[in-house]
Design a protein around this motif. Sequence first.
Motif, short mmCIF file in Angstrom:
data_model
loop_
_atom_site.label_atom_id
_atom_site.label_comp_id
_atom_site.label_asym_id
_atom_site.label_seq_id
_atom_site.Cartn_x
_atom_site.Cartn_y
_atom_site.Cartn_z
N SER A 171 0.83 -1.21 0.00
CA SER A 171 0.00 0.00 0.00
C SER A 171 0.87 1.26 0.00
O SER A 171 0.54 2.25 -0.66
CB SER A 171 -0.93 0.00 1.21
OG SER A 171 -0.20 -0.03 2.42
N THR A 172 2.01 1.21 0.72
CA THR A 172 2.93 2.35 0.73
C THR A 172 3.54 2.55 -0.65
O THR A 172 3.67 3.69 -1.13
CB THR A 172 4.05 2.13 1.76
OG1 THR A 172 3.47 1.93 3.05
CG2 THR A 172 5.00 3.32 1.81
N TYR A 225 1.01 4.07 -3.00
CA TYR A 225 0.84 5.49 -2.69
C TYR A 225 1.97 6.31 -3.33
O TYR A 225 1.73 7.36 -3.94
CB TYR A 225 0.83 5.68 -1.17
CG TYR A 225 0.85 7.14 -0.75
CD1 TYR A 225 -0.30 7.92 -0.83
CD2 TYR A 225 2.03 7.72 -0.29
CE1 TYR A 225 -0.28 9.26 -0.44
CE2 TYR A 225 2.06 9.05 0.10
CZ TYR A 225 0.90 9.82 0.01
OH TYR A 225 0.94 11.14 0.38
N ARG A 226 3.19 5.80 -3.20
CA ARG A 226 4.32 6.53 -3.78
C ARG A 226 4.24 6.56 -5.31
O ARG A 226 4.59 7.57 -5.94
CB ARG A 226 5.64 5.88 -3.35
CG ARG A 226 5.96 6.08 -1.88
CD ARG A 226 7.37 5.61 -1.56
NE ARG A 226 7.69 5.77 -0.15
CZ ARG A 226 8.88 5.48 0.38
NH1 ARG A 226 9.85 5.01 -0.40
NH2 ARG A 226 9.10 5.65 1.67
N GLU A 251 1.57 6.63 -7.06
CA GLU A 251 0.58 7.65 -7.40
C GLU A 251 1.20 9.04 -7.35
O GLU A 251 0.97 9.88 -8.24
CB GLU A 251 -0.61 7.58 -6.43
CG GLU A 251 -1.50 6.36 -6.63
CD GLU A 251 -2.62 6.32 -5.61
OE1 GLU A 251 -2.81 7.33 -4.89
OE2 GLU A 251 -3.31 5.28 -5.53
N LYS A 252 1.99 9.30 -6.30
CA LYS A 252 2.66 10.58 -6.18
C LYS A 252 3.64 10.81 -7.33
O LYS A 252 3.77 11.93 -7.86
CB LYS A 252 3.41 10.66 -4.84
CG LYS A 252 2.52 10.80 -3.63
CD LYS A 252 1.79 12.13 -3.64
CE LYS A 252 0.95 12.35 -2.41
NZ LYS A 252 0.21 13.65 -2.47
#
Length: 409
Positions: free
Chosen positions: A363-364, A367-368, A370-371
């Motif tokens: 999940s981390t 998230y990265r 996506e950034k």
Amino acid sequence: MSDPESADFSVRMQLIVDVLAQTLDRAVLLDDEELTPITHSRQLGELDDVRVHSVLQRETRAEVKAALFEFGIGSADSAVWIPAFPQYNLMPRFCVPVRSASERFGYLWIIAPEGSLSEDGQRLAERAGADLLAILDRRNAALRAEESAQQGLLMRLLVAEEPAHAQAVVRELHARAMVEPDDMVEIFRFEPDLDGAGNPADRSLALRLRLTATDRTHRWYTLAGSPTTIVAVSRVGSAEAAETVADAVRASYGTHPAIGTSGVALPITQAALGFRHASLALTLAGIGASSTQVADWSALGSWRTLALLGQAYDRGRLGELAHPGIVGLIEQGRDDLLRTLETYLANGGDVRRTSEDMYLHRSTLYYRLEKLTEAVGSDLSDGETRFELMLSLRLARLAGLYRPDSTTV
């Protein structure tokens, strides 16, 4: 104890050691300043395990070396008795430091129980040490003079881009018995850490002597400087040369610097090409392009093209070619996202491998990613985008804008 009339320094030292051994009826050995054997008496007498190992393996075991230096031989200005070290099977011995006021050349050892040498015997050993000092001092002076002449020729070889020029230099080297016309050559370059290490030229010479003593399948030459250059000449290349160089540099300088090498052995007339490749490999090693201490030019893949581009274009301006999204992340100090992107791209977009390599929860990582997609304004699954981003990351490294921190997660 007078010097024999001989131009061969090794013969002179051997004669002194043999005469001393016969006179004292004891085993006599001569080590250099790092306790690497130089020579030993032909009439060995009684030996312990330590000396048998050093004579056969051409080295003193690390734990024995540490014990002797801790005892104080490194700072001894005059002869000293060394007690037995039963834990290392080391017998007592009489040690004569072979040193001048400014330089230590080595140690002369006479294996004997403490107090068993008469005063005359001790004086004879000390005189032998003085004679050996004179020989070693002259040997080193002769080596320095020869080294200077050799370095001039080697530098000419390493910049001889034209075949005719290279062949002319090789003929001169051949006349000095330094190379054969059909020899092969490997080039190594590294930045030495010379803080408190003494004269760079002396360090370079010591490195060459260590390489020569360690590997006799090559003829070794060193050129002092920053970077320092090592030239390995042989009839055929050797896969072990890189490991030999790394070990010798560590032993001589006490550090583990990055080393660039030309990789595959080249004909001696192509030494200039090998020199350029080793220099570029060292540059790439300095920005973390190689995962090993010795960066092999032939194994650096696409990094080689970028290194050549940087050489032609001006490394400082390579950042102008980088993707603006990458430049923005660098300016924001987002090393976490940059390292994530670099690992993700190196793994071909494999999320599982990337999360495992970086010890990140999925999940981390998502998230990265996506950034990162927001930062670069492109789809990370697109092949052209991936190519441009990987190229930009490497251009940023070459330009000195970005260097991944191994501690960043």
